[in-house]
Write an enzyme that holds these catalytic residues in place. Structure first.
Site, PDB file in Angstrom:
ATOM      1  N   LYS A  57       0.846  -1.209   0.000  1.00  0.00           N
ATOM      2  CA  LYS A  57       0.000   0.000   0.000  1.00  0.00           C
ATOM      3  C   LYS A  57       0.880   1.258   0.000  1.00  0.00           C
ATOM      4  O   LYS A  57       0.636   2.200  -0.760  1.00  0.00           O
ATOM      5  CB  LYS A  57      -0.924  -0.010   1.227  1.00  0.00           C
ATOM      6  CG  LYS A  57      -1.990  -1.097   1.146  1.00  0.00           C
ATOM      7  CD  LYS A  57      -2.772  -1.276   2.438  1.00  0.00           C
ATOM      8  CE  LYS A  57      -3.735  -2.466   2.317  1.00  0.00           C
ATOM      9  NZ  LYS A  57      -4.474  -2.763   3.550  1.00  0.00           N
ATOM     10  N   GLN A 101      -4.349  -1.203   9.750  1.00  0.00           N
ATOM     11  CA  GLN A 101      -4.312  -2.573   9.233  1.00  0.00           C
ATOM     12  C   GLN A 101      -4.921  -3.544  10.251  1.00  0.00           C
ATOM     13  O   GLN A 101      -4.570  -3.530  11.430  1.00  0.00           O
ATOM     14  CB  GLN A 101      -2.866  -2.970   8.918  1.00  0.00           C
ATOM     15  CG  GLN A 101      -2.719  -4.295   8.209  1.00  0.00           C
ATOM     16  CD  GLN A 101      -3.216  -4.290   6.762  1.00  0.00           C
ATOM     17  OE1 GLN A 101      -3.448  -3.252   6.174  1.00  0.00           O
ATOM     18  NE2 GLN A 101      -3.399  -5.478   6.218  1.00  0.00           N
ATOM     19  N   ASP A 124     -11.009   2.995   4.263  1.00  0.00           N
ATOM     20  CA  ASP A 124     -11.399   1.579   4.293  1.00  0.00           C
ATOM     21  C   ASP A 124     -12.907   1.425   4.134  1.00  0.00           C
ATOM     22  O   ASP A 124     -13.399   0.353   3.821  1.00  0.00           O
ATOM     23  CB  ASP A 124     -11.029   0.993   5.674  1.00  0.00           C
ATOM     24  CG  ASP A 124      -9.775   0.142   5.637  1.00  0.00           C
ATOM     25  OD1 ASP A 124      -9.079   0.086   6.659  1.00  0.00           O
ATOM     26  OD2 ASP A 124      -9.506  -0.491   4.589  1.00  0.00           O
TER      27      ASP A 124
HETATM   28  N1  LIG Z   1      -7.781  -2.091   7.488  1.00  0.00           N
HETATM   29  C1  LIG Z   1      -7.609  -3.100   6.587  1.00  0.00           C
HETATM   30  N2  LIG Z   1      -7.959  -2.901   5.309  1.00  0.00           N
HETATM   31  C2  LIG Z   1      -7.782  -3.904   4.368  1.00  0.00           C
HETATM   32  O1  LIG Z   1      -8.133  -3.717   3.191  1.00  0.00           O
HETATM   33  C3  LIG Z   1      -7.215  -5.131   4.781  1.00  0.00           C
HETATM   34  C4  LIG Z   1      -6.894  -5.299   6.130  1.00  0.00           C
HETATM   35  N3  LIG Z   1      -7.063  -4.278   7.014  1.00  0.00           N
HETATM   36  N4  LIG Z   1      -6.404  -6.479   6.569  1.00  0.00           N
HETATM   37  C5  LIG Z   1      -6.129  -7.573   5.671  1.00  0.00           C
HETATM   38  C6  LIG Z   1      -6.942  -7.524   4.415  1.00  0.00           C
HETATM   39  C7  LIG Z   1      -6.308  -8.307   3.295  1.00  0.00           C
HETATM   40  N5  LIG Z   1      -6.043  -7.315   2.277  1.00  0.00           N
HETATM   41  C8  LIG Z   1      -5.329  -7.592   1.106  1.00  0.00           C
HETATM   42  C9  LIG Z   1      -4.718  -6.576   0.406  1.00  0.00           C
HETATM   43  C10 LIG Z   1      -3.957  -6.845  -0.728  1.00  0.00           C
HETATM   44  C11 LIG Z   1      -3.786  -8.152  -1.145  1.00  0.00           C
HETATM   45  C12 LIG Z   1      -2.937  -8.455  -2.321  1.00  0.00           C
HETATM   46  O2  LIG Z   1      -2.344  -7.553  -2.913  1.00  0.00           O
HETATM   47  N6  LIG Z   1      -2.803  -9.742  -2.704  1.00  0.00           N
HETATM   48  C13 LIG Z   1      -1.982 -10.156  -3.823  1.00  0.00           C
HETATM   49  C14 LIG Z   1      -0.889 -11.128  -3.342  1.00  0.00           C
HETATM   50  C15 LIG Z   1      -0.020 -10.478  -2.300  1.00  0.00           C
HETATM   51  C16 LIG Z   1       0.931 -11.532  -1.744  1.00  0.00           C
HETATM   52  O3  LIG Z   1       1.879 -11.837  -2.480  1.00  0.00           O
HETATM   53  O4  LIG Z   1       0.620 -12.072  -0.640  1.00  0.00           O
HETATM   54  C17 LIG Z   1      -2.846 -10.919  -4.843  1.00  0.00           C
HETATM   55  O5  LIG Z   1      -3.892 -11.467  -4.383  1.00  0.00           O
HETATM   56  O6  LIG Z   1      -2.487 -10.942  -6.016  1.00  0.00           O
HETATM   57  C18 LIG Z   1      -4.403  -9.174  -0.437  1.00  0.00           C
HETATM   58  C19 LIG Z   1      -5.175  -8.895   0.699  1.00  0.00           C
HETATM   59  C20 LIG Z   1      -6.460  -6.094   2.691  1.00  0.00           C
HETATM   60  N7  LIG Z   1      -6.963  -6.146   3.894  1.00  0.00           N
END
Ligand SMILES: Nc1nc(=O)c2c([nH]1)NC[C@@H]1CN(c3ccc(C(=O)N[C@@H](CCC(=O)O)C(=O)O)cc3)C=[N+]21
Ligand SMILES: NC(=O)C1=CN([C@@H]2O[C@H](COP(=O)(O)OP(=O)(O)OC[C@H]3O[C@@H](n4cnc5c(N)ncnc54)[C@H](OP(=O)(O)O)[C@@H]3O)[C@@H](O)[C@H]2O)C=CC1
Length: 302
Positions: A57, A101, A124
């Site tokens: 992020k 987060q 968020d």
């Molecule tokens: N306040 C808050 N807001 C959130 O939006 C929030 C949170 N807490 N806690 C956890 C979850 C999870 N989340 C993700 C964000 C990016 C990927 C992402 O970029 N994933 C990549 C892979 C990344 C990797 O390599 O692990 C993909 O799916 O291609 C995944 C999951 C946002 N979250």
């Protein structure tokens, strides 16, 4: 991968790049007016997955031309200290978006922390004000949670705007994905079913869906034969599993569906990784830009 998988994969990566390019362009224009969007991300403790997401992020925010502020707090940080930091960020004119987060350590009341973020900086979309606006269709000024918002864009890539006559099943009812996802699908006139751990005959429920959004967190929980032929599948799930036949201890990410099985029946499907994940990051950038535009009475592209 089979041919079906290749030409039916909905690339979240491509769609996310498109969103980020538009954010960058508008941010560059705002710079000319002396406006620089600012995003503050707070992380408590050192959960590896959270570290990955938070650094992604921060990097994306800098790439967009934002002022990017990251605060890493120790796992034992007092709740009051976190609340005081948020209060300072609420008042800081250089900050337009604040994200804490999740998850937070159990000694901290996560609900209280999330609700302490100023609604106009709640990128968020978790604050009651933004949840209420989304729930009542006041989407013009609501901040919509990033994952559902990004998933909706991927669905629109397949079905266009407006889902009248289509049935949608959301599996999972969390406040950060399932429930807002259902609200967005309803606002687009789909006929929406929200399934969860107490749903009977989940397979039959899924089979009647033209659109399935899986947000459970259980690898390969939704079987291929639960997918209606030609359905659109959005796999939000992120599960780290041991690599079959790989080196011992090697893991990989999979979603809530068996991708190969589901892709053989789906009209279109998002991969994990490379589907919803990148969209979540992109929509956080879009929400931050919109927060900066709202704060300066400037027009926002989203
Ligand atoms: N306040 C808050 N807001 C959130 O939006 C929030 C949170 N807490 N806690 C956890 C979850 C999870 N989340 C993700 C964000 C990016 C990927 C992402 O970029 N994933 C990549 C892979 C990344 C990797 O390599 O692990 C993909 O799916 O291609 C995944 C999951 C946002 N979250
Ligand atoms: N790609 C991305 O950007 C993001 C991905 N995620 C991922 O999405 C997944 C869901 O996360 P989150 O939304 O926080 O969900 P939660 O972990 O908070 O909740 C899981 C949901 O799944 C439901 N569920 C659990 N077991 C079953 C079952 N057997 N049948 C039907 N429903 C079931 C639960 O039902 P009940 O309510 O009855 O307990 C609950 O509603 C996780 O893998 C998470 O990592 C999350 C956020 C962003």
């Amino acid at each position: 991968m089979t041919q079906a998988v290749n030409n039916r994969t909905i690339s979240g990566k491509d769609a996310a790049e498109n969103i980020v390019e538009r954010v960058k362009a508008r941010t560059a224009e705002l710079a000319g007016a002396g406006i620089k969007p600012g995003l503050a991300v707070i992380i408590v403790g050192s959960d590896p997955a959270s570290q990955v997401y938070v650094s992604a992020k921060g990097k994306k925010a800098e790439e967009c031309g934002f002022f990017s502020f990251k605060q890493q707090l120790p796992p034992e940080v007092a709740e009051d200290r976190l609340l005081a930091l948020i209060e300072a960020l609420n008042r800081d004119p250089a900050i337009h978006g604040i994200l804490v987060q999740l998850p937070l350590p159990s000694h901290i009341d996560a609900g209280k922390v999330v609700q302490s973020i100023a609604p106009e900086k709640d990128v968020d979309g978790f604050h009651f004000i933004n949840v209420g606006k989304l729930g009542t269709g006041e989407t013009r000024t609501a901040f919509v949670p990033c994952t559902p918002a990004g998933s909706m864009i991927l669905i629109e890539r397949i079905h266009g705007k407006g889902l009248s006559g289509l049935s949608a099943v959301v599996v999972g009812r969390s406040n950060i994905v399932g429930k807002p996802m259902a609200n967005l699908l309803l606002a687009a006139n789909a006929t929406v079913t929200i399934a969860h751990s107490r749903t009977s005959n989940l397979d039959a429920v899924c089979r009647q869906a033209d659109i399935i959004v899986a947000a459970v967190g259980r690898p390969r929980m939704i079987r291929g034969d639960w997918i209606k032929q030609g359905a659109t599948v959005i796999d939000v799930g992120i599960n780290r599993v041991l690599l079959e036949g790989g080196e011992p201890g090697k893991t990989r990410l999979v979603g809530d569906l068996d991708f190969g099985e589901a892709a053989a029946r789906a009209r279109a499907i998002t991969p994990v990784p490379g589907g919803v994940g990148p969209m979540t990051i992109a929509m956080l950038m879009a929400n931050t830009l919109r927060a900066a535009c709202l704060a300066h009475d400037a027009s926002a592209p989203f």
